[in-house]
Design a protein around this motif. Structure first.
Motif, PDB file in Angstrom:
ATOM      1  N   LEU A 288       0.819  -1.207   0.000  1.00 39.65           N
ATOM      2  CA  LEU A 288       0.000   0.000   0.000  1.00 39.65           C
ATOM      3  C   LEU A 288       0.857   1.262   0.000  1.00 39.65           C
ATOM      4  CD1 LEU A 288      -2.848  -0.978   2.490  1.00 39.65           C
ATOM      5  CD2 LEU A 288      -2.933  -0.956  -0.017  1.00 39.65           C
ATOM      6  N   ALA A 289       1.927   1.252   0.771  1.00 39.59           N
ATOM      7  CA  ALA A 289       2.806   2.422   0.852  1.00 39.59           C
ATOM      8  C   ALA A 289       3.459   2.742  -0.488  1.00 39.59           C
ATOM      9  CB  ALA A 289       3.877   2.196   1.914  1.00 39.59           C
ATOM     10  N   HIS A 290       3.596   1.723  -1.329  1.00 40.51           N
ATOM     11  CA  HIS A 290       4.241   1.909  -2.629  1.00 40.51           C
ATOM     12  C   HIS A 290       3.252   1.798  -3.791  1.00 40.51           C
ATOM     13  CE1 HIS A 290       8.286   2.099  -0.982  1.00 40.51           C
ATOM     14  NE2 HIS A 290       7.915   1.142  -0.143  1.00 40.51           N
ATOM     15  N   SER A 291       1.957   1.859  -3.487  1.00 42.05           N
ATOM     16  CA  SER A 291       0.892   1.841  -4.509  1.00 42.05           C
ATOM     17  C   SER A 291       1.026   0.661  -5.467  1.00 42.05           C
ATOM     18  CB  SER A 291       0.866   3.162  -5.280  1.00 42.05           C
ATOM     19  OG  SER A 291       0.661   4.243  -4.411  1.00 42.05           O
ATOM     20  N   ILE A 292       1.247  -0.513  -4.917  1.00 42.65           N
ATOM     21  CA  ILE A 292       1.364  -1.723  -5.729  1.00 42.65           C
ATOM     22  C   ILE A 292      -0.030  -2.150  -6.175  1.00 42.65           C
ATOM     23  CG2 ILE A 292       2.063  -4.163  -5.722  1.00 42.65           C
ATOM     24  CD1 ILE A 292       4.448  -2.212  -5.525  1.00 42.65           C
ATOM     25  N   ASP A 293      -0.224  -2.256  -7.486  1.00 41.35           N
ATOM     26  CA  ASP A 293      -1.500  -2.727  -8.023  1.00 41.35           C
ATOM     27  C   ASP A 293      -1.722  -4.177  -7.622  1.00 41.35           C
ATOM     28  OD1 ASP A 293      -2.075  -0.344  -9.333  1.00 41.35           O
ATOM     29  OD2 ASP A 293      -1.111  -0.978 -11.195  1.00 41.35           O
ATOM     30  N   GLY A 294      -2.963  -4.514  -7.282  1.00 39.57           N
ATOM     31  CA  GLY A 294      -3.314  -5.892  -6.975  1.00 39.57           C
ATOM     32  C   GLY A 294      -3.469  -6.190  -5.496  1.00 39.57           C
ATOM     33  N   ILE A 295      -3.025  -5.276  -4.645  1.00 41.32           N
ATOM     34  CA  ILE A 295      -3.225  -5.419  -3.200  1.00 41.32           C
ATOM     35  C   ILE A 295      -4.223  -4.333  -2.801  1.00 41.32           C
ATOM     36  CG2 ILE A 295      -2.189  -5.250  -0.906  1.00 41.32           C
ATOM     37  CD1 ILE A 295      -1.214  -7.718  -2.325  1.00 41.32           C
ATOM     38  N   PHE A 296      -5.439  -4.761  -2.454  1.00 39.57           N
ATOM     39  CA  PHE A 296      -6.506  -3.803  -2.156  1.00 39.57           C
ATOM     40  C   PHE A 296      -6.686  -3.581  -0.663  1.00 39.57           C
ATOM     41  CE2 PHE A 296      -7.402  -5.906  -6.195  1.00 39.57           C
ATOM     42  CZ  PHE A 296      -7.324  -4.808  -7.033  1.00 39.57           C
ATOM     43  N   ALA A 297      -6.545  -4.624   0.125  1.00 43.38           N
ATOM     44  CA  ALA A 297      -6.559  -4.520   1.590  1.00 43.38           C
ATOM     45  C   ALA A 297      -7.794  -3.792   2.110  1.00 43.38           C
ATOM     46  CB  ALA A 297      -5.278  -3.840   2.063  1.00 43.38           C
ATOM     47  N   GLU A 298      -8.949  -4.247   1.704  1.00 40.47           N
ATOM     48  CA  GLU A 298     -10.196  -3.585   2.085  1.00 40.47           C
ATOM     49  C   GLU A 298     -10.420  -3.552   3.594  1.00 40.47           C
ATOM     50  OE1 GLU A 298     -13.347  -5.348  -0.195  1.00 40.47           O
ATOM     51  OE2 GLU A 298     -12.554  -4.545  -2.072  1.00 40.47           O
ATOM     52  N   CYS A 299      -9.930  -4.542   4.324  1.00 37.27           N
ATOM     53  CA  CYS A 299     -10.146  -4.549   5.776  1.00 37.27           C
ATOM     54  C   CYS A 299      -8.989  -3.894   6.533  1.00 37.27           C
ATOM     55  CB  CYS A 299     -10.383  -5.969   6.285  1.00 37.27           C
ATOM     56  SG  CYS A 299      -8.910  -7.012   6.309  1.00 37.27           S
ATOM     57  N   GLY A 300      -8.005  -3.401   5.825  1.00 33.77           N
ATOM     58  CA  GLY A 300      -6.902  -2.709   6.469  1.00 33.77           C
ATOM     59  C   GLY A 300      -5.947  -3.602   7.234  1.00 33.77           C
TER      60      GLY A 300
END
Length: 104
Positions: free
Chosen positions: A29-41
């Motif tokens: 997430l910190a590096h805006s990697i496509d494919g990791i959405f992490a909806e629940c944080g």
């Protein structure tokens, strides 16, 4: 810092620096990697941070993680993990994480 390489389904890769103590999901997430959405944080309540890791250094998935992976929209493989459950350590330097193809 620990280096982690994220590989997209089309083969494109991006190597980033990760802070020890963060999760692989937080790093993505910190590096805006496509494919990791992490909806629940990172609360291990969804499978939107699903990835493939064929590296024994990450340890085994817990039973709760395996149960949640059964709900993943993407193909689940023996190397499937939830990136929120993999803590970055110095020992993971050079880790390669493959991202799944999103389900249609």
């Amino acid at each position: 810092m620990t280096k982690i390489t994220f590989v997209q389904p089309d083969g494109r890769s991006q190597t980033v620096s990760a802070r020890v103590g963060d999760s692989v999901m937080q790093t993505a997430l910190a590096h805006s990697i496509d494919g990791i959405f992490a909806e629940c944080g990172g609360a291990m309540m969804c499978a939107t941070c699903h990835c493939y890791v064929e590296d024994a250094r990450t340890g085994e998935a817990s039973q709760g993680e395996e149960d949640l992976l059964d709900c993943a929209e993407d193909e689940v493989r023996p190397s499937s993990r939830l990136s929120c459950q993999i803590k970055v350590t110095e020992d993971l330097d050079g880790l390669v994480v493959h991202l799944p193809v999103a389900a249609d």
